[in-house]
Design an enzyme around this catalytic site. Structure first.
Site, short mmCIF file in Angstrom:
data_model
loop_
_atom_site.label_atom_id
_atom_site.label_comp_id
_atom_site.label_asym_id
_atom_site.label_seq_id
_atom_site.Cartn_x
_atom_site.Cartn_y
_atom_site.Cartn_z
N ARG A 1 0.85 -1.21 0.00
CA ARG A 1 0.00 0.00 0.00
C ARG A 1 0.88 1.25 0.00
O ARG A 1 0.52 2.27 -0.60
CB ARG A 1 -0.97 0.01 1.19
CG ARG A 1 -0.28 0.03 2.53
CD ARG A 1 -1.28 0.20 3.67
NE ARG A 1 -0.66 -0.06 4.95
CZ ARG A 1 -0.96 0.59 6.07
NH1 ARG A 1 -1.85 1.56 6.06
NH2 ARG A 1 -0.38 0.27 7.21
N GLU B 1 -18.47 4.16 -1.34
CA GLU B 1 -17.67 3.42 -2.32
C GLU B 1 -18.44 3.14 -3.61
O GLU B 1 -17.85 3.10 -4.69
CB GLU B 1 -17.19 2.10 -1.72
CG GLU B 1 -16.23 2.26 -0.54
CD GLU B 1 -16.95 2.53 0.79
OE1 GLU B 1 -18.20 2.46 0.84
OE2 GLU B 1 -16.26 2.83 1.79
N PHE C 1 -14.27 -3.27 0.58
CA PHE C 1 -15.30 -2.36 0.06
C PHE C 1 -15.21 -2.22 -1.46
O PHE C 1 -16.22 -2.03 -2.13
CB PHE C 1 -15.17 -1.00 0.75
CG PHE C 1 -14.99 -1.13 2.24
CD1 PHE C 1 -15.85 -1.94 2.98
CD2 PHE C 1 -13.95 -0.49 2.90
CE1 PHE C 1 -15.66 -2.10 4.35
CE2 PHE C 1 -13.76 -0.65 4.27
CZ PHE C 1 -14.62 -1.45 4.99
N HIS D 1 -5.30 -3.31 1.94
CA HIS D 1 -5.77 -4.05 3.12
C HIS D 1 -6.47 -5.35 2.74
O HIS D 1 -7.52 -5.69 3.28
CB HIS D 1 -6.67 -3.16 3.98
CG HIS D 1 -5.94 -2.00 4.61
ND1 HIS D 1 -5.37 -1.00 3.85
CD2 HIS D 1 -5.69 -1.69 5.90
CE1 HIS D 1 -4.80 -0.12 4.65
NE2 HIS D 1 -4.97 -0.51 5.90
N ASP E 1 -7.98 -5.38 13.09
CA ASP E 1 -9.35 -4.95 12.75
C ASP E 1 -10.32 -6.13 12.64
O ASP E 1 -11.53 -5.96 12.76
CB ASP E 1 -9.36 -4.14 11.45
CG ASP E 1 -9.06 -2.67 11.70
OD1 ASP E 1 -8.95 -2.27 12.88
OD2 ASP E 1 -8.93 -1.92 10.71
N ARG F 1 -1.56 -4.45 3.72
CA ARG F 1 -1.28 -3.52 4.81
C ARG F 1 0.06 -3.83 5.46
O ARG F 1 0.77 -2.93 5.95
CB ARG F 1 -2.39 -3.62 5.86
CG ARG F 1 -2.11 -2.81 7.13
CD ARG F 1 -3.27 -2.90 8.12
NE ARG F 1 -3.04 -2.03 9.25
CZ ARG F 1 -2.51 -2.44 10.40
NH1 ARG F 1 -2.19 -3.70 10.58
NH2 ARG F 1 -2.32 -1.58 11.39
#
Lengths: 315, 279
Positions: A10, A58, A83, A109, A117, A167
């Site tokens: 990323r 999104e 998403f 991610h 998360d 990530r």
């Protein structure tokens, strides 16, 4: 591997976009309130006039990207894989895929290495979803060098591209001076005649490490890096099936519909040999440090080596 | 608008409606009701307002239209045929195997600026086109045509927020307020009302017009062009099935093709209207 430099892909994404802003004046970057995490904030700083935050919306972002592409821009629509591929799937299919528009989807991610998360944000299904969209190109780069090269290749390719980034910091094993990215072409990282380990993304360096372990057990494993999951490099897979007679796939993704399935599709049609898939086994992830999760889910060199040995015994 | 122009537009709209009937009859499926309610709107835009060239459908500075309520493709195809983008006979193979005219708009058809049909998505793609126009300092306008049932989709309001935030005053969304959706009147299904207040609250300039009165349509679009710094929403009060007596205000004509008897009756009514206008 103590002296190996690591960087999350990323980070490569944000840096590459910023670095390429001047070279490609039609490049436009969209984000959905995650610029700090997807690293498109780096581009925003370098080129604020071509950065548009769409807010936490999104579906609309994907449609805006489609409209920009239909008007000659090269938009990168950026958000988490969950998403981009999940929430916005139908918009990607109908507003981007069906009209075959020149939209690049920068999905960060991806996979369980999202870590703490937890399951809601750990997307292990994106490759499967994107593979079903006709004409969608899917790239899952393994390190910083490959990610940056893939991003420029995507810009120079006319059509929708799904780019999958992570990530977690990944070891940089490619040499920036000599590395060449060829869309749709796998890379043999290590020759071998007993078995072929086919890996993608974060799992490529683990596969190489596993091959080293196997060497000490007298197993000569070929390692192939498949950065382009669609269209997949059939030749390199069929050749590996013919020459080694056994394939083990490794991916940070569900074993349903991802790299392993794509490889199995090729093998069953052209050169049937056993294909053993390592990935997330039809279950959700959960919270925890990324490195521990990867071990727990068997997405590590030790488990790859153990799986290969077991498969070799049944060969 | 002068009387001659008005009459010409009325006659063309009548031919557009005949094309809708022709297309859906031959397809044995499709959506005549909502197509008829936007026939005057599309006729006005393609014949009196939009900068388009049938010989050069992809020209960079053209005005763009996204039919967000894509199921009303028969009206768009019919108006494009009347405008000369492709032969009228194409309408007769609408929805057939191997035909150019797909059940919902497809970007590869000459004159169609965006594929659409999955509701709620066209307004977003129109936002993207309008944003590109702003980036390029281009003069073109982008029109998005939505259904009043369609705006129940959440994505419409994501797009509404985006368009206002980025001050897309080159974007004009038209909501076809015929009051009916598949399951019944919009106010009974899951009401999107008050539509004008919603768009106003999202930061849009809102205009209402009579969808079947060319003077009202002309006034609305002329007002829209004066608005700076805001996207414009035109809420057009329309009649579903407009132009064919037995289709008007009948929810059953949302997604049903006329049979031979109904086709003959509809064409006779429209032919009579056309004769009167051209007589």
């Amino acid at each position: 591997m103590a002296d190996v430099i690591k960087k999350a892909t990323r980070e490569s994404y944000g840096e590459a976009l910023a670095a390429l802003a001047d070279k490609y004046p039609n490049l436009v970057v969209l984000d959905a309130d995650l610029a700090a995490a997807t690293k498109t904030g780096v581009f925003k700083k370098a080129c604020p006039e071509r950065f548009f935050d769409c807010g936490i919306a999104e579906a609309n972002m994907m449609g805006v990207a489609a409209g920009l592409a239909a008007s000659g821009k090269i938009p990168f629509a950026s958000t988490f894989a969950m998403f981009a591929a999940g929430r916005a799937y139908e918009i990607v299919r109908n507003s981007i895929g069906y009209p075959h528009l020149n939209v690049k989807i920068g999905a960060t991610h991806a996979g369980i290495s999202v870590g703490e998360d937890g399951a809601t944000h750990q997307c292990n299904e994106d490759i499967a979803l994107m593979r079903t969209i006709p004409g969608m190109t899917i790239i899952n780069p393994a390190d910083d060098v490959e990610a940056k090269a893939a991003i420029e290749a995507a810009i120079n390719f006319d059509g929708p591209v799904y780019l999958r980034f992570g990530r977690l910091a990944a070891p940089i094993f490619n040499d920036a001076g000599t590395y060449k990215f060829e869309l749709g072409k796998g890379i043999i990282l290590r020759e071998g005649k007993d078995v072929t380990i086919i890996a993608s993304g974060l799992m490529v360096s683990e596969a190489v490490e596993a091959a080293k372990q196997l060497e000490s057990d007298g197993i000569d494993a070929r390692v192939i890096n498949i950065h382009t999951i669609k269209p997949i490099d059939k030749d390199i897979i069929v050749k590996a099936a013919s020459e080694t007679g056994l394939i083990v796939t490794v991916e940070e993704h569900s074993v349903i519909g991802g790299l392993g399935s794509a490889v199995a599709d090729v093998v069953t049609e052209s050169k049937p040999v056993p294909v053993v898939k390592i990935g997330v086994n039809d279950e959700y992830g959960h919270s925890g440090p990324a490195a521990e999760l990867l071990k727990e889910f068997g997405l590590c060199a030790d488990n790859i080596a153990a799986t290969v040995k077991k498969a070799m015994a049944n060969k | 608008m002068d009387a001659t122009t008005r009459k010409q537009l009325q006659a063309t709209a009548c031919k557009v409606r005949m094309g809708v009937i022709e297309g859906t009859f031959n397809a044995k499926s499709g959506h005549p009701g909502g197509s008829m309610s936007i026939s005057d709107l599309l006729t006005y835009l393609y014949f009196a307002k939009m900068h388009v060239d049938p010989q050069n459908p992809d020209m960079a500075d053209r005005d763009r239209l996204v039919l967000s309520k894509g199921h009303c493709a028969p009206a768009l195809y019919s108006v494009l045929a009347q405008r000369g983008f492709f032969p009228y006979d194409e309408l007769k193979s609408l929805r057939h195997i191997g035909a150019m005219l797909q059940g919902h708009p497809c970007i590869h058809i000459p004159g169609v600026d965006m594929s659409s049909g999955s509701l709620g998505q066209g307004i977003s793609t129109a936002c993207g086109m309008a944003l590109a126009g702003k980036l390029d300092n281009a003069a073109y306008k982008v029109y998005a045509v939505l259904g009043d049932g369609e705006i129940e989709e959440g994505q419409v309001w994501e797009a509404a927020m985006f368009a206002a935030h980025y001050k897309l005053d080159n974007l004009i969304a038209i909501v076809d307020n015929n009051g009916l959706q598949i399951d019944g009147p919009i106010t009974e299904v899951c009401s999107p009302e008050p539509i004008t207040d919603k768009f106003a609250a999202f930061g849009w300039h809102v205009i209402t017009m009579d969808a079947h009165d060319f003077d009202s349509i002309d006034a609305a679009f002329n007002e829209a062009e004066t608005i700076v710094g805001k996207p414009v929403a035109i809420i057009q009060k329309s009649t579903k099935g407009k132009g064919v007596s037995f289709m008007e205000n009948q929810v059953g004509w949302h997604g049903k093709a006329p049979n031979k008897e109904e086709y003959d009756k509809a064409m006779a009514e429209l032919t009579a209207q056309l004769s009167e206008l051209e007589g």
